[in-house]
Scaffold this motif. Structure first.
Motif, mmCIF file in Angstrom:
data_model
loop_
_atom_site.group_PDB
_atom_site.id
_atom_site.type_symbol
_atom_site.label_atom_id
_atom_site.label_comp_id
_atom_site.label_asym_id
_atom_site.label_seq_id
_atom_site.Cartn_x
_atom_site.Cartn_y
_atom_site.Cartn_z
ATOM 1 N N GLU A 77 0.846 -1.206 0.000
ATOM 2 C CA GLU A 77 0.000 0.000 0.000
ATOM 3 C C GLU A 77 0.886 1.262 0.000
ATOM 4 O O GLU A 77 1.868 1.334 0.740
ATOM 5 N N GLU A 106 -7.911 7.882 8.107
ATOM 6 C CA GLU A 106 -7.684 8.263 6.706
ATOM 7 C C GLU A 106 -8.813 9.097 6.117
ATOM 8 O O GLU A 106 -8.666 9.655 5.034
ATOM 9 N N ALA A 161 -0.509 -1.584 5.017
ATOM 10 C CA ALA A 161 0.476 -0.874 5.844
ATOM 11 C C ALA A 161 -0.054 -1.001 7.256
ATOM 12 O O ALA A 161 -0.909 -0.224 7.681
ATOM 13 N N THR A 162 0.424 -1.989 7.972
ATOM 14 C CA THR A 162 -0.179 -2.242 9.280
ATOM 15 C C THR A 162 0.882 -2.528 10.336
ATOM 16 O O THR A 162 1.942 -3.076 10.041
ATOM 17 N N LYS A 210 -9.556 2.274 -2.506
ATOM 18 C CA LYS A 210 -9.802 1.636 -1.198
ATOM 19 C C LYS A 210 -11.241 1.881 -0.722
ATOM 20 O O LYS A 210 -11.648 3.040 -0.547
ATOM 21 N N PHE A 223 4.305 6.036 5.207
ATOM 22 C CA PHE A 223 2.856 6.009 5.422
ATOM 23 C C PHE A 223 2.477 7.192 6.320
ATOM 24 O O PHE A 223 2.045 7.037 7.462
ATOM 25 N N PRO A 230 -9.823 3.208 7.514
ATOM 26 C CA PRO A 230 -9.708 2.983 8.950
ATOM 27 C C PRO A 230 -9.915 4.244 9.774
ATOM 28 O O PRO A 230 -9.558 5.344 9.352
ATOM 29 N N ARG A 279 -9.535 -5.690 4.302
ATOM 30 C CA ARG A 279 -9.469 -7.126 4.606
ATOM 31 C C ARG A 279 -10.306 -7.508 5.827
ATOM 32 O O ARG A 279 -10.570 -8.688 6.053
ATOM 33 N N HIS A 280 -10.704 -6.507 6.627
ATOM 34 C CA HIS A 280 -11.540 -6.823 7.793
ATOM 35 C C HIS A 280 -13.005 -6.986 7.405
ATOM 36 O O HIS A 280 -13.844 -7.281 8.260
ATOM 37 N N CYS A 295 -5.644 -2.875 2.106
ATOM 38 C CA CYS A 295 -5.398 -2.954 3.557
ATOM 39 C C CYS A 295 -6.633 -3.190 4.427
ATOM 40 O O CYS A 295 -7.100 -4.313 4.545
ATOM 41 N N TYR A 296 -7.182 -2.135 5.014
ATOM 42 C CA TYR A 296 -8.259 -2.252 6.005
ATOM 43 C C TYR A 296 -9.494 -2.965 5.437
ATOM 44 O O TYR A 296 -10.296 -3.517 6.184
ATOM 45 N N TYR A 321 -4.683 5.648 12.882
ATOM 46 C CA TYR A 321 -5.143 5.589 11.492
ATOM 47 C C TYR A 321 -6.452 6.355 11.388
ATOM 48 O O TYR A 321 -7.452 5.955 11.987
HETATM 49 N N1 URP Z 1 -3.471 1.006 6.090
HETATM 50 C C1 URP Z 1 -4.523 0.687 6.828
HETATM 51 O O1 URP Z 1 -5.648 0.718 6.362
HETATM 52 N N2 URP Z 1 -4.272 0.334 8.113
HETATM 53 C C2 URP Z 1 -5.306 0.192 9.073
HETATM 54 C C3 URP Z 1 -4.954 -0.771 10.136
HETATM 55 C C4 URP Z 1 -5.176 -2.176 9.705
HETATM 56 O O2 URP Z 1 -6.245 -2.503 9.187
HETATM 57 O O3 URP Z 1 -4.288 -2.972 9.888
#
Ligand code: URP
Length: 361
Positions: free
Chosen positions: A115, A201, A252-253, A190, A121, A194, A230-231, A227-228, A199
């Protein structure tokens, strides 16, 4: 800071390790891929880790194998964050160019970077002004031009997650997709931003407005879940419904948030959606001074790939630049789908009605 994978590998005896590998990774021997001597030599010279693995699919009678190699690059920034922006970016370009050259020598066909790979970052600082020159257009911006040349030279599809500045000057957290001829073929923005710990953004850009595109490239159908995202299980689901065979998750975590989830979410998504997932996280420590207060952030790398049958590679290290090369057969997606049939049993119609009711009671 050794990786979990290495801690275990170095402590178990041969038989214990086989049993562990079978349950944890899904294969007894981890299917290590033999890499060229020149690759190993270049990785020592360039001070980056290189690892290779393969996933096996059954031989089919009617379909030919559809084998290709993917490359994932995790890396740290090169210069301190107070150096001029053009120098910071150029130093990263120089480092990445070398790693891409090694990936090409190993016949990597699709490569993904982390990312906002061109910059620190800084999106964790709350600041905007002094960083604004890192934002760039998706088409003909410096990083797209830089990677287009390499994509064409090596006939490689490259996914380039950047900080985008659009025609109206608005910023987006975007992944640009460049095809093997060096042409821009599209982008994803994206979807989920987050608002957790440092974080935040939403003060920089809006959530993505491009849905869940899947790019039908020469080598396979690919998508990017940044990134985020994925949750969010539905984010993964939509890329699958739109036909993705490989979904990249450039991130970027930091350890403070969800390092325990890191090995789980993308792996679960691969299983649930019958596609490969590729998780990439940056490494290194980044320092910022905000009103003379020092802020330090350390990223834990650990990039890895999961196959649709749940097998996964070990992770790259937590603190070194690295290139992960994975050989896979895309036929595995349909094989697993036919075996498990999660798409057939998903009951999407029931959920669609329930969601509609929840949203509009
Ligand atoms: N880059 C980012 O979305 N980080 C948020 C924290 C995370 O989801 O690990």
């Amino acid at each position: 800071m050794d990786s979990l994978d290495n801690i275990i590998k170095n402590r178990l005896n041969k038989d214990q390790l086989k049993q562990f590998n079978k349950i944890y990774y899904g294969t007894e021997d981890n299917c290590e891929l033999e890499l060229k001597e020149s690759t190993k030599a270049e990785s020592v010279k360039g001070n980056f880790e290189v690892a290779g693995y393969s996933f096996i699919a059954k031989k089919e009678e009617l379909r030919k194998p559809n084998v290709l190699r993917l490359g994932l690059i995790q890396h740290s920034i090169v210069l301190p964050t107070d150096k001029p922006i053009s120098e910071q970016r150029q130093a990263i370009f120089k480092k990445i160019e070398k790693i891409i050259e090694v990936a090409a020598s190993e016949d990597v066909r699709i490569l993904c970077l982390q990312e906002t790979w061109t910059m620190p970052f800084f999106l964790c600082t709350g600041e905007k002004e002094k960083w604004e020159e890192f934002a760039e257009p998706a088409i003909n911006g410096p990083s797209t031009l830089f990677l287009s040349k390499l994509a064409k030279q090596y006939e490689m599809v490259i996914i380039s997650p950047i900080l985008e500045r659009d025609e109206d000057g608005k910023w987006w957290n975007t992944a640009v997709v460049i095809d093997e001829k060096g042409d821009y073929i599209g982008k994803h923005r994206k979807n989920h931003l987050p608002s957790v710990g440092s974080y935040s953004e939403t003060s920089y850009y809006a959530p993505g407005n491009l849905g869940h595109p899947v790019f039908d490239t020469k080598y396979g159908k690919i998508a990017v879940n940044i990134c985020y995202g994925r949750h969010h299980a539905l984010n993964w689901l939509m890329f699958g419904l739109n036909g993705a065979q490989i979904v990249f998750n450039p991130a970027a975590t930091i350890a403070e948030f969800g390092e325990t989830f890191w090995g789980i979410e993308a792996r679960t998504a691969a299983i649930a959606n019958h596609y490969f997932t590729c998780s990439i996280n940056r490494v290194g420590t980044e320092e910022y001074f905000i009103n003379k207060d020092k802020k330090v952030r350390t990223y834990y790398g650990s990039s890895y790939v999961t196959a649709p049958n749940g097998c996964r590679t070990p992770g790259l290290s937590k603190d070194r630049d690295g290139l992960l090369i994975v050989e896979l057969d895309l036929n595995l997606c349909r094989q697993v789908r036919d075996q498990w049939g999660f798409n057939m049993t998903s009951r999407l119609d029931v959920y669609a009605k329930s969601i509609e009711k929840k949203l509009c009671p």
